[in-house]
Design an enzyme around this catalytic site. Structure first.
Site, PDB file in Angstrom:
ATOM      1  N   ASP A 228     -24.711  41.777  16.897  1.00  0.00           N
ATOM      2  CA  ASP A 228     -23.999  43.046  17.041  1.00  0.00           C
ATOM      3  C   ASP A 228     -23.600  43.274  18.489  1.00  0.00           C
ATOM      4  OD1 ASP A 228     -23.185  45.829  16.165  1.00  0.00           O
ATOM      5  OD2 ASP A 228     -24.639  46.273  17.751  1.00  0.00           O
TER       6      ASP A 228
ATOM      7  N   TYR B  86     -20.486  47.848  25.716  1.00  0.00           N
ATOM      8  CA  TYR B  86     -21.586  47.103  26.331  1.00  0.00           C
ATOM      9  C   TYR B  86     -21.060  46.232  27.467  1.00  0.00           C
ATOM     10  CZ  TYR B  86     -23.911  48.377  21.937  1.00  0.00           C
ATOM     11  OH  TYR B  86     -24.418  49.059  20.859  1.00  0.00           O
TER      12      TYR B  86
ATOM     13  N   LYS C  48     -17.588  47.323  17.495  1.00  0.00           N
ATOM     14  CA  LYS C  48     -17.384  48.753  17.283  1.00  0.00           C
ATOM     15  C   LYS C  48     -16.010  49.194  17.772  1.00  0.00           C
ATOM     16  CE  LYS C  48     -22.365  49.284  17.699  1.00  0.00           C
ATOM     17  NZ  LYS C  48     -22.671  47.947  18.271  1.00  0.00           N
TER      18      LYS C  48
ATOM     19  N   GLY D  60     -32.651  50.706  17.751  1.00  0.00           N
ATOM     20  CA  GLY D  60     -33.483  51.615  18.536  1.00  0.00           C
ATOM     21  C   GLY D  60     -34.878  51.791  17.984  1.00  0.00           C
ATOM     22  N   VAL D  61     -35.497  50.710  17.528  1.00  0.00           N
ATOM     23  CA  VAL D  61     -36.780  50.833  16.831  1.00  0.00           C
ATOM     24  C   VAL D  61     -37.911  51.302  17.742  1.00  0.00           C
ATOM     25  CG1 VAL D  61     -36.183  49.127  15.080  1.00  0.00           C
ATOM     26  CG2 VAL D  61     -37.344  48.386  17.179  1.00  0.00           C
ATOM     27  N   PHE D  62     -37.733  51.194  19.062  1.00  0.00           N
ATOM     28  CA  PHE D  62     -38.751  51.676  19.993  1.00  0.00           C
ATOM     29  C   PHE D  62     -38.452  53.079  20.503  1.00  0.00           C
ATOM     30  CE2 PHE D  62     -39.234  46.944  20.927  1.00  0.00           C
ATOM     31  CZ  PHE D  62     -40.341  46.815  20.107  1.00  0.00           C
ATOM     32  N   ASN D  63     -37.409  53.731  19.979  1.00  0.00           N
ATOM     33  CA  ASN D  63     -37.056  55.092  20.395  1.00  0.00           C
ATOM     34  C   ASN D  63     -36.954  55.230  21.905  1.00  0.00           C
ATOM     35  OD1 ASN D  63     -38.705  56.195  17.539  1.00  0.00           O
ATOM     36  ND2 ASN D  63     -36.623  56.844  17.972  1.00  0.00           N
TER      37      ASN D  63
ATOM     38  N   GLY E  96     -38.102  53.346  24.136  1.00  0.00           N
ATOM     39  CA  GLY E  96     -39.172  52.718  24.897  1.00  0.00           C
ATOM     40  C   GLY E  96     -40.576  53.160  24.569  1.00  0.00           C
ATOM     41  N   ILE E  97     -40.760  54.385  24.083  1.00  0.00           N
ATOM     42  CA  ILE E  97     -42.119  54.909  23.943  1.00  0.00           C
ATOM     43  C   ILE E  97     -42.941  54.149  22.910  1.00  0.00           C
ATOM     44  CG2 ILE E  97     -41.548  56.691  22.218  1.00  0.00           C
ATOM     45  CD1 ILE E  97     -43.517  58.516  23.891  1.00  0.00           C
ATOM     46  N   LEU E  98     -42.303  53.582  21.885  1.00  0.00           N
ATOM     47  CA  LEU E  98     -43.049  52.810  20.899  1.00  0.00           C
ATOM     48  C   LEU E  98     -43.329  51.387  21.383  1.00  0.00           C
ATOM     49  CD1 LEU E  98     -41.508  53.972  17.498  1.00  0.00           C
ATOM     50  CD2 LEU E  98     -43.674  54.662  18.557  1.00  0.00           C
ATOM     51  N   ALA E  99     -42.755  51.020  22.511  1.00  0.00           N
ATOM     52  CA  ALA E  99     -43.103  49.743  23.142  1.00  0.00           C
ATOM     53  C   ALA E  99     -44.173  49.934  24.207  1.00  0.00           C
ATOM     54  CB  ALA E  99     -41.866  49.104  23.759  1.00  0.00           C
TER      55      ALA E  99
END
Length: 337
Positions: free
Chosen positions: A60, A65, A92, A241-244, A246-249
């Site tokens: 993607d 970017y 996109k 964006g699975v770490f939102n 960064g906080i979930l990393a």
């Protein structure tokens, strides 16, 4: 959607509305465009090659970017493979890049972007101009999927009414024509908000949504209505964006980021409780975060976004790490509580 184990190390999902087969793990290219830190052509090529070697066949990208640099780098990589029928590419539309003097390149967090300035344009002409420009940067490789990028009040605020009108009165027709002509196989949205997804599903016919950060271990905004709507309409979701941000990393530590800014005390508390759930099950928080979206039947693929080989390897390992099924109900209770 039908998920199956392919010949490589990564499973594939067949999208019902288009018949496209995409790998359940995809590579996002914002970092390859130089988001927040430099990425050389050599770094980009190495990450693309490692992802491909690992079995990833979904890539993607977007004009935004690196203001075209990520698309150029992906185009160069795909060209190096020769004939690439097994690779699925999404890019996109919604921003048109205009050449500018290097001194006038706007600052959107990209290091060493191409000398362009992005401008929002969701009109018929803007969509077609964006598509043709992307085609050139991708070395003629037609994208399989076109996402309408960042439509919605999350990005545009009060200006969204004007942009949405442009999209409904001309932009979507252009996308439908590209699909009908076989130039692309699927059309959809690439956004960070749930409300605009629900609105577009009510007003238009789309195939797929790239949703960043709104269906994660922490943020369940998509659960009340959107997942069900997508299931009914057979619209696939790609989870980004699975770490939102960064906080979930990183976990709930001082300075942790959530949704592109400092996490609130409420978010820090919720993440601390998610960490406790994960520790009790012997699972690292980032592992749970990586694996959470793919458990949903509506989610076709989960994006990894990195320009670093060690991080790519770490994320792939996280996706392959066994997670006790008892973790998920406990995490659900925290996230929804």
């Amino acid at each position: 959607m039908r998920k199956s184990r392919g010949s490589g190390a990564v499973a594939t999902t067949v999208l019902k509305r288009s018949g496209l087969a995409i790998t359940t793990v995809g590579l996002g290219t914002a970092s390859i465009g130089g988001l927040y830190r430099a990425c050389t052509d050599e770094d980009a090529a190495a990450v693309f090659e490692a992802a491909h070697e690992a079995g990833i066949r979904y890539f993607d990208t977007a004009p935004f970017y690196g203001f075209g640099r990520a698309e150029q780098r992906l185009g160069a990589f795909l060209s190096s493979l020769g004939d690439t029928p097994d690779c699925v590419v999404s890019t996109k539309v919604g921003r048109v890049l205009e050449p500018v003097d290097p001194a006038d390149i706007p600052d959107h967090g990209y290091v060493d972007p191409l000398p362009n300035a992005p401008h929002f344009d969701y009109s018929r002409d803007g969509i077609l101009r964006s598509y043709e420009s992307s085609l050139a940067r991708l070395n003629g490789r037609r994208p399989d999927i076109l996402y309408v990028h960042d439509i919605g009040t999350y990005t545009h605020g009060a200006e969204n009414a004007r942009h949405y009108r442009d999209l409904m009165e001309g932009g979507l027709a252009a996308l439908a024509e590209l699909k009908a002509a076989g130039d692309v196989k699927a059309i959809g949205l690439g956004v960070n908000e749930v409300a605009i997804c629900e609105k577009v599903l009510a007003d238009a016919d789309i195939d797929i949504i790239l949703l960043a950060g709104r269906y994660s271990l922490l943020d369940r905004s998509a659960e009340p209505r959107l997942l069900g709507l997508c299931r009914e309409r057979e619209v696939a979701i790609v989870a980004g964006g699975v770490f939102n941000s960064g906080i979930l990393a990183t976990g709930a530590r001082p300075g942790a980021n959530f949704d592109y800014g400092p996490a609130s005390p409420e978010i820090l508390d919720r993440v601390e409780r998610l960490q406790a759930v994960c520790r009790a099950e012997g699972v690292d928080l980032p592992v749970a975060a990586m694996q959470f979206p793919g458990r949903c039947d509506v989610v076709a693929s989960t994006l990894i976004g990195t320009a670093e080989l060690p991080l790519l390897a770490k994320n792939l390992a996280a996706l392959a790490t066994p997670v006790p099924p008892t973790l998920w109900p406990a995490a659900d209770a925290v996230a929804r509580g």
